[in-house]
Design an enzyme around this catalytic site. Structure first.
Site, PDB file in Angstrom:
ATOM      1  N   LYS A  13      47.521 -16.265  13.217  1.00  0.00           N
ATOM      2  CA  LYS A  13      47.387 -15.746  11.846  1.00  0.00           C
ATOM      3  C   LYS A  13      48.049 -14.373  11.726  1.00  0.00           C
ATOM      4  O   LYS A  13      48.831 -14.127  10.807  1.00  0.00           O
ATOM      5  CB  LYS A  13      45.901 -15.653  11.445  1.00  0.00           C
ATOM      6  CG  LYS A  13      45.169 -16.983  11.483  1.00  0.00           C
ATOM      7  CD  LYS A  13      43.740 -16.863  11.019  1.00  0.00           C
ATOM      8  CE  LYS A  13      42.855 -16.050  11.949  1.00  0.00           C
ATOM      9  NZ  LYS A  13      42.706 -16.626  13.303  1.00  0.00           N
ATOM     10  N   ARG A  88      35.422 -16.531   5.901  1.00  0.00           N
ATOM     11  CA  ARG A  88      35.130 -17.218   7.152  1.00  0.00           C
ATOM     12  C   ARG A  88      33.831 -17.989   7.116  1.00  0.00           C
ATOM     13  O   ARG A  88      33.460 -18.610   8.108  1.00  0.00           O
ATOM     14  CB  ARG A  88      34.990 -16.161   8.240  1.00  0.00           C
ATOM     15  CG  ARG A  88      36.098 -16.138   9.229  1.00  0.00           C
ATOM     16  CD  ARG A  88      35.841 -14.920  10.077  1.00  0.00           C
ATOM     17  NE  ARG A  88      36.409 -15.020  11.358  1.00  0.00           N
ATOM     18  CZ  ARG A  88      37.542 -14.430  11.709  1.00  0.00           C
ATOM     19  NH1 ARG A  88      38.248 -13.764  10.832  1.00  0.00           N
ATOM     20  NH2 ARG A  88      37.965 -14.527  12.938  1.00  0.00           N
ATOM     21  N   ARG A 127      47.295 -12.208  25.223  1.00  0.00           N
ATOM     22  CA  ARG A 127      47.664 -11.376  24.061  1.00  0.00           C
ATOM     23  C   ARG A 127      47.664  -9.888  24.430  1.00  0.00           C
ATOM     24  O   ARG A 127      46.804  -9.401  25.149  1.00  0.00           O
ATOM     25  CB  ARG A 127      46.684 -11.597  22.917  1.00  0.00           C
ATOM     26  CG  ARG A 127      46.914 -10.582  21.789  1.00  0.00           C
ATOM     27  CD  ARG A 127      46.261 -10.937  20.508  1.00  0.00           C
ATOM     28  NE  ARG A 127      44.853 -11.233  20.610  1.00  0.00           N
ATOM     29  CZ  ARG A 127      44.152 -11.802  19.629  1.00  0.00           C
ATOM     30  NH1 ARG A 127      44.753 -12.117  18.501  1.00  0.00           N
ATOM     31  NH2 ARG A 127      42.879 -12.051  19.788  1.00  0.00           N
ATOM     32  N   ARG A 160      42.531  -6.891  23.755  1.00  0.00           N
ATOM     33  CA  ARG A 160      41.377  -6.799  22.847  1.00  0.00           C
ATOM     34  C   ARG A 160      40.084  -7.109  23.597  1.00  0.00           C
ATOM     35  O   ARG A 160      40.042  -8.019  24.419  1.00  0.00           O
ATOM     36  CB  ARG A 160      41.555  -7.783  21.689  1.00  0.00           C
ATOM     37  CG  ARG A 160      41.943  -7.082  20.416  1.00  0.00           C
ATOM     38  CD  ARG A 160      42.368  -8.019  19.358  1.00  0.00           C
ATOM     39  NE  ARG A 160      41.347  -8.980  18.937  1.00  0.00           N
ATOM     40  CZ  ARG A 160      41.501  -9.810  17.900  1.00  0.00           C
ATOM     41  NH1 ARG A 160      42.615  -9.776  17.203  1.00  0.00           N
ATOM     42  NH2 ARG A 160      40.564 -10.659  17.571  1.00  0.00           N
ATOM     43  N   ARG A 171      33.817 -17.355  19.949  1.00  0.00           N
ATOM     44  CA  ARG A 171      34.591 -17.338  18.690  1.00  0.00           C
ATOM     45  C   ARG A 171      35.026 -18.742  18.300  1.00  0.00           C
ATOM     46  O   ARG A 171      35.048 -19.083  17.121  1.00  0.00           O
ATOM     47  CB  ARG A 171      35.804 -16.409  18.841  1.00  0.00           C
ATOM     48  CG  ARG A 171      35.408 -14.934  18.813  1.00  0.00           C
ATOM     49  CD  ARG A 171      36.442 -14.048  19.446  1.00  0.00           C
ATOM     50  NE  ARG A 171      37.713 -14.071  18.777  1.00  0.00           N
ATOM     51  CZ  ARG A 171      38.871 -13.732  19.351  1.00  0.00           C
ATOM     52  NH1 ARG A 171      38.893 -13.351  20.608  1.00  0.00           N
ATOM     53  NH2 ARG A 171      39.978 -13.770  18.660  1.00  0.00           N
TER      54      ARG A 171
HETATM   55  P1  AP5 Z   1      47.626 -13.868  16.862  1.00  0.00           P
HETATM   56  O1  AP5 Z   1      48.683 -13.868  15.814  1.00  0.00           O
HETATM   57  O2  AP5 Z   1      47.015 -12.566  17.279  1.00  0.00           O
HETATM   58  O3  AP5 Z   1      46.483 -14.918  16.466  1.00  0.00           O
HETATM   59  P2  AP5 Z   1      45.304 -14.810  15.389  1.00  0.00           P
HETATM   60  O4  AP5 Z   1      45.128 -16.162  14.795  1.00  0.00           O
HETATM   61  O5  AP5 Z   1      45.570 -13.666  14.453  1.00  0.00           O
HETATM   62  O6  AP5 Z   1      44.124 -14.506  16.378  1.00  0.00           O
HETATM   63  P3  AP5 Z   1      42.863 -13.534  16.243  1.00  0.00           P
HETATM   64  O7  AP5 Z   1      42.225 -13.558  17.598  1.00  0.00           O
HETATM   65  O8  AP5 Z   1      43.248 -12.207  15.694  1.00  0.00           O
HETATM   66  O9  AP5 Z   1      41.989 -14.313  15.227  1.00  0.00           O
HETATM   67  P4  AP5 Z   1      40.505 -14.128  14.979  1.00  0.00           P
HETATM   68  O10 AP5 Z   1      40.353 -14.869  13.693  1.00  0.00           O
HETATM   69  O11 AP5 Z   1      39.619 -14.576  16.080  1.00  0.00           O
HETATM   70  O12 AP5 Z   1      40.323 -12.552  14.939  1.00  0.00           O
HETATM   71  P5  AP5 Z   1      40.103 -11.501  13.768  1.00  0.00           P
HETATM   72  O13 AP5 Z   1      40.816 -10.273  14.151  1.00  0.00           O
HETATM   73  O14 AP5 Z   1      40.352 -12.093  12.430  1.00  0.00           O
HETATM   74  O15 AP5 Z   1      48.219 -14.626  18.142  1.00  0.00           O
HETATM   75  C1  AP5 Z   1      47.475 -14.726  19.335  1.00  0.00           C
HETATM   76  C2  AP5 Z   1      48.422 -14.620  20.548  1.00  0.00           C
HETATM   77  O16 AP5 Z   1      49.299 -15.734  20.545  1.00  0.00           O
HETATM   78  C3  AP5 Z   1      49.320 -13.376  20.544  1.00  0.00           C
HETATM   79  O17 AP5 Z   1      49.498 -12.972  21.863  1.00  0.00           O
HETATM   80  C4  AP5 Z   1      50.632 -13.876  19.937  1.00  0.00           C
HETATM   81  O18 AP5 Z   1      51.734 -13.116  20.418  1.00  0.00           O
HETATM   82  C5  AP5 Z   1      50.665 -15.312  20.443  1.00  0.00           C
HETATM   83  N1  AP5 Z   1      51.293 -16.246  19.507  1.00  0.00           N
HETATM   84  C6  AP5 Z   1      51.151 -16.275  18.158  1.00  0.00           C
HETATM   85  N2  AP5 Z   1      51.858 -17.284  17.641  1.00  0.00           N
HETATM   86  C7  AP5 Z   1      52.448 -17.915  18.687  1.00  0.00           C
HETATM   87  C8  AP5 Z   1      53.306 -19.040  18.797  1.00  0.00           C
HETATM   88  N3  AP5 Z   1      53.698 -19.744  17.714  1.00  0.00           N
HETATM   89  N4  AP5 Z   1      53.722 -19.414  20.047  1.00  0.00           N
HETATM   90  C9  AP5 Z   1      53.332 -18.726  21.133  1.00  0.00           C
HETATM   91  N5  AP5 Z   1      52.525 -17.657  21.101  1.00  0.00           N
HETATM   92  C10 AP5 Z   1      52.092 -17.255  19.878  1.00  0.00           C
HETATM   93  O19 AP5 Z   1      38.514 -11.266  13.863  1.00  0.00           O
HETATM   94  C11 AP5 Z   1      37.943 -10.642  14.989  1.00  0.00           C
HETATM   95  C12 AP5 Z   1      36.436 -10.517  14.798  1.00  0.00           C
HETATM   96  O20 AP5 Z   1      36.152  -9.720  13.627  1.00  0.00           O
HETATM   97  C13 AP5 Z   1      35.672 -11.820  14.558  1.00  0.00           C
HETATM   98  O21 AP5 Z   1      35.354 -12.480  15.766  1.00  0.00           O
HETATM   99  C14 AP5 Z   1      34.424 -11.299  13.822  1.00  0.00           C
HETATM  100  O22 AP5 Z   1      33.530 -10.701  14.717  1.00  0.00           O
HETATM  101  C15 AP5 Z   1      34.990 -10.217  12.928  1.00  0.00           C
HETATM  102  N6  AP5 Z   1      35.441 -10.724  11.611  1.00  0.00           N
HETATM  103  C16 AP5 Z   1      36.713 -10.730  11.132  1.00  0.00           C
HETATM  104  N7  AP5 Z   1      36.749 -11.269   9.907  1.00  0.00           N
HETATM  105  C17 AP5 Z   1      35.464 -11.625   9.607  1.00  0.00           C
HETATM  106  C18 AP5 Z   1      34.875 -12.256   8.480  1.00  0.00           C
HETATM  107  N8  AP5 Z   1      35.609 -12.648   7.415  1.00  0.00           N
HETATM  108  N9  AP5 Z   1      33.544 -12.472   8.516  1.00  0.00           N
HETATM  109  C19 AP5 Z   1      32.788 -12.087   9.561  1.00  0.00           C
HETATM  110  N10 AP5 Z   1      33.291 -11.494  10.667  1.00  0.00           N
HETATM  111  C20 AP5 Z   1      34.631 -11.265  10.692  1.00  0.00           C
END
Ligand code: AP5
Length: 222
Positions: A13, A88, A127, A160, A171
């Site tokens: 994402k 979410r 990552r 992270r 997660r």
């Molecule tokens: P990356 O682009 O970082 O993936 P992502 O989908 O953004 O992963 P996240 O871990 O950030 O998602 P998340 O939803 O768990 O975390 P968030 O920060 O929203 O890519 C991942 C890796 O793969 C990287 O190394 C990248 O280089 C590689 N990659 C990407 N695309 C690729 C491809 N096509 N091929 C190969 N490699 C690739 O949330 C974190 C925490 O915050 C949650 O757990 C929760 O505690 C809290 N939180 C956030 N939002 C909410 C909400 N709305 N409600 C409640 N709690 C929330």
């Protein structure tokens, strides 16, 4: 464009959001990044949410909604945004619908990236995030040119806290239980908002598929 980007942890994402905001000139609002910034600065919000994020649990809906309302109201956003990682839960999605109706800002599309558990575990395991600019890398799949250093500004690369294996598993469980129903919420017949995209390819291939569903023949025009 007013977009929501959904998908399991590690689906890509953040990687695709960076491309989309450049393409469409909208503001990237990542609830996860906002929470991590609050934690890093040890603000009252950061102290309140730190335990949830480190454990891979969802932060309470009311806190996340407050963040989204504040971010959407900042100068310069002006109704052009991409929300990454929000909503979410179904209650977040319902509250968001109400908020958007009140603001007169209808959603253009909800993109959901699909990825296998094997792929996301591999991606999160390698990552790295630039401490300065937030650029994303993967030690094997998308490595920086120089070890542990960002290609853009030379910032150091961080792992992270919630990429530890036990937090990743948590997660993924949370995604299955709480966020998958949100995909169904937007996919409800008649809403015509949900666009499913496989994130199995390279970032360039996934980006091209996203543009095809947003801009190709048959795409809904904003
Ligand atoms: P990356 O682009 O970082 O993936 P992502 O989908 O953004 O992963 P996240 O871990 O950030 O998602 P998340 O939803 O768990 O975390 P968030 O920060 O929203 O890519 C991942 C890796 O793969 C990287 O190394 C990248 O280089 C590689 N990659 C990407 N695309 C690729 C491809 N096509 N091929 C190969 N490699 C690739 O949330 C974190 C925490 O915050 C949650 O757990 C929760 O505690 C809290 N939180 C956030 N939002 C909410 C909400 N709305 N409600 C409640 N709690 C929330």
């Amino acid at each position: 464009m007013r977009l929501v980007l959904l998908g399991p942890p590690g689906a890509g994402k953040g990687t695709q959001a960076a491309r989309l905001v450049t393409r469409f000139g909208c503001v990237h609002i990542s609830t996860g990044s906002t929470l991590r910034e609050a934690i890093a600065s040890d603000s009252p919000l950061g102290r309140e949410v730190g335990g949830y994020v480190a454990a891979g649990k969802l932060v309470p809906d009311a806190i996340v909604l407050r963040i989204v309302v504040e971010r959407l109201s900042r100068p310069g956003v002006e109704g052009r945004w991409l929300l990454d990682g929000f909503p979410r839960t179904v209650p977040q999605a319902e509250a968001f619908d109400e908020l958007l109706t009140g603001r007169g800002e209808p959603l253009d599309a909800v993109l959901c990236l699909r990825a296998s558990t094997e792929a996301v575990v591999e991606r999160l395991g390698g990552r790295r995030t630039c401490a300065r600019c937030g650029a994303l890398y993967h030690v094997r799949l998308i490595p920086p040119r120089r070890d542990e250093t960002c290609d853009r500004g030379g910032g150091g690369l961080l792992v992270r806290d919630d990429d530890r294996p036990e937090a990743v598993l948590r997660r993924l469980e949370v995604y299955e239980g709480e966020t998958k129903p949100v995909v169904g919420y937007y996919g409800f017949p008649g809403r015509d908002l949900l666009r499913l995209v496989s994130s199995d390819g390279t970032p360039e291939e996934v980006g091209a598929e996203i543009l095809a569903v947003l801009e190709g023949p048959g795409a809904k025009r904003p």
